[in-house]
Design a protein around this motif. Sequence first.
Motif, PDB file in Angstrom:
ATOM      1  N   SER A  39      72.923  18.493  40.537  1.00  0.00           N
ATOM      2  CA  SER A  39      72.893  17.871  42.156  1.00  0.00           C
ATOM      3  C   SER A  39      72.180  16.758  42.039  1.00  0.00           C
ATOM      4  N   ARG A 184      73.733  22.317  43.827  1.00  0.00           N
ATOM      5  CA  ARG A 184      72.707  22.881  43.307  1.00  0.00           C
ATOM      6  C   ARG A 184      72.952  24.334  42.784  1.00  0.00           C
ATOM      7  N   ILE A 185      72.400  24.829  41.724  1.00  0.00           N
ATOM      8  CA  ILE A 185      72.553  26.076  40.994  1.00  0.00           C
ATOM      9  C   ILE A 185      71.602  26.780  41.849  1.00  0.00           C
ATOM     10  N   LEU A 186      72.071  28.158  42.346  1.00  0.00           N
ATOM     11  CA  LEU A 186      71.267  28.982  42.964  1.00  0.00           C
ATOM     12  C   LEU A 186      70.672  29.930  41.757  1.00  0.00           C
ATOM     13  N   LYS A 187      71.643  30.554  40.924  1.00  0.00           N
ATOM     14  CA  LYS A 187      71.250  31.607  39.966  1.00  0.00           C
ATOM     15  C   LYS A 187      72.462  31.442  39.096  1.00  0.00           C
ATOM     16  N   GLU A 189      74.919  34.328  37.183  1.00  0.00           N
ATOM     17  CA  GLU A 189      75.652  35.567  37.419  1.00  0.00           C
ATOM     18  C   GLU A 189      75.814  36.045  36.040  1.00  0.00           C
ATOM     19  N   LEU A 202      76.624  28.571  42.992  1.00  0.00           N
ATOM     20  CA  LEU A 202      76.229  27.427  43.734  1.00  0.00           C
ATOM     21  C   LEU A 202      75.949  27.191  45.201  1.00  0.00           C
ATOM     22  N   GLU A 203      75.390  26.495  45.703  1.00  0.00           N
ATOM     23  CA  GLU A 203      75.525  26.679  47.076  1.00  0.00           C
ATOM     24  C   GLU A 203      76.806  26.523  47.714  1.00  0.00           C
ATOM     25  N   GLU A 205      78.472  29.110  48.286  1.00  0.00           N
ATOM     26  CA  GLU A 205      79.311  30.173  47.825  1.00  0.00           C
ATOM     27  C   GLU A 205      80.286  29.707  46.829  1.00  0.00           C
ATOM     28  N   ARG A 207      81.357  29.571  42.615  1.00  0.00           N
ATOM     29  CA  ARG A 207      81.186  29.962  41.334  1.00  0.00           C
ATOM     30  C   ARG A 207      81.775  28.938  40.437  1.00  0.00           C
ATOM     31  N   THR A 217      68.708  22.135  32.155  1.00  0.00           N
ATOM     32  CA  THR A 217      68.081  21.831  33.500  1.00  0.00           C
ATOM     33  C   THR A 217      66.466  21.716  33.514  1.00  0.00           C
TER      34      THR A 217
END
Length: 499
Positions: A39, A184-187, A189, A202-203, A205, A207, A217
């Motif tokens: 990002s 931006r990486i949210l989490k 899976e 990612l933001e 929705e 993948r 990171t």
Amino acid sequence: MDAQPYTIVIAGGGTAGWMTAAALGQFLERGFRIRLVESEEIGTVGVGEATIPQIRLYLRALGLDEDAFLRATGGTLKLGIEFDGWRESGHRYMHAFGDIGRDVGMSPFQHLWLRARAGGFAKPLAAYSLNEIAARAGRVHRGDPITAPTIPPVPYAYHFDASLFARYLRRFAENRGVDRIEGRILKAEQDGDTGDVTALLLEGERRVEGDLFIDCTGFRGLLIEGALATGYESWTHWLPCDRALAVPTATAGAALPYTRAIARAAGWQWRIPLQHRVGNGLVYSSAFLSDDEAETTLLENVDFPRRQDVRQLHFTTGRRRKCWNRNVIAIGLASGFLEPLESTSIHLIQSAISRLLKLLPGRPIAEAERREYNRQADFEIKRIRDFLILHYHANQRQEPFWQACRDMALPDTLQAKLDLWRARGQIVREHEELFTEAGWFQVLAGQGVEASGWHPLADQIEQGELAEFLDTIEQLYTREASRYTPHDAFIAQHCAARG
């Protein structure tokens, strides 16, 4: 290889991400898909501007032109690192690249020097280091020796702008098919059964699925720690500095072809000369120096106008308990952190990439591959750690910070090296340790660690012959270095940055 491409996803850009992407793009042409997620909103640490000579192997492997690289990154050449005030205030020595003196038969040079010093006719190590003689004279050279074919080539590294380096490698990687994804990486899976990471969320929705994930990171270790809770081993009891300030300043005068590490009351200051600016920073321990005091110390000891505001970094020296956990490999700051005292940060990225390529897994990942990768990574970083601890521990300074460093208990591996040296000047390089006998020799001698004797083989040379041998080395190296090109003239001729 399966018909379905093997997808490697790199989480994060910066130096670590784009060094990895460039190498994978270069060597994995068929059957692989390389994707990098970063990002623009997330900044990078970007203060790693000094390197060691192994970086040239990386450029060569990618087929990069050295002059073009230096132009693009504002780079300069580096022949070693000067340590100012580390033994005591006012004392200086250099850890220069390359050999020191010359061995005679089976007798390493340190034994000859120790014997000659005891006899009162040895000069400081600087007299027998081609790199240091050239560095002090502000001269550089690449290629074959000029004055005598028996003189060794000059090993060198670079100073460069890390953000420009990442940008340069991004262009290289994308030209080789690496797919960059902005976001931006949210989490992460994860597979409910194995715990493996299956995709980055990612933001928006989105993948990004993959088979193998490379965590670049930074300190946060979004995958290796955030998702997999791998754990972190702190080494602050040996390397107590936990903060750094960084500020670039304008250039003035000739750029020195070496890095400077200047001891301060509760840490040390770096000076890294680039073509377009000087990188400055202060590494310090917050237990002995407040942030305000640290900033005052740094700004009082920079020579030229600031280019940017002072940036602060918080860190914990140490390592991730596993660099490869499940299907995630941490590279760069995500794998651990050793302060930039010996310019090893970028090298650790480079060696991790090399290790990844050598142990590149298929489907499924074999536990033996993970275990061997982690064994090698653990050995490498611990031996570098020991070398850094030596600089802090072997000092004669009087400030409380330095007294605490002098009094600390040492790792067994470092204590064993010190015991060997003190007994009879022995230096043993174990397996593929990064730092050579010449590197340990310079720091042990420079920090004032005394050896009580030398190997008996050094006594087999008649004293007058040994004195003549040492004088000849100094004369050969001084004559050779005098023929080298002034550093700024070299930059102007070969690789001056545009604009």
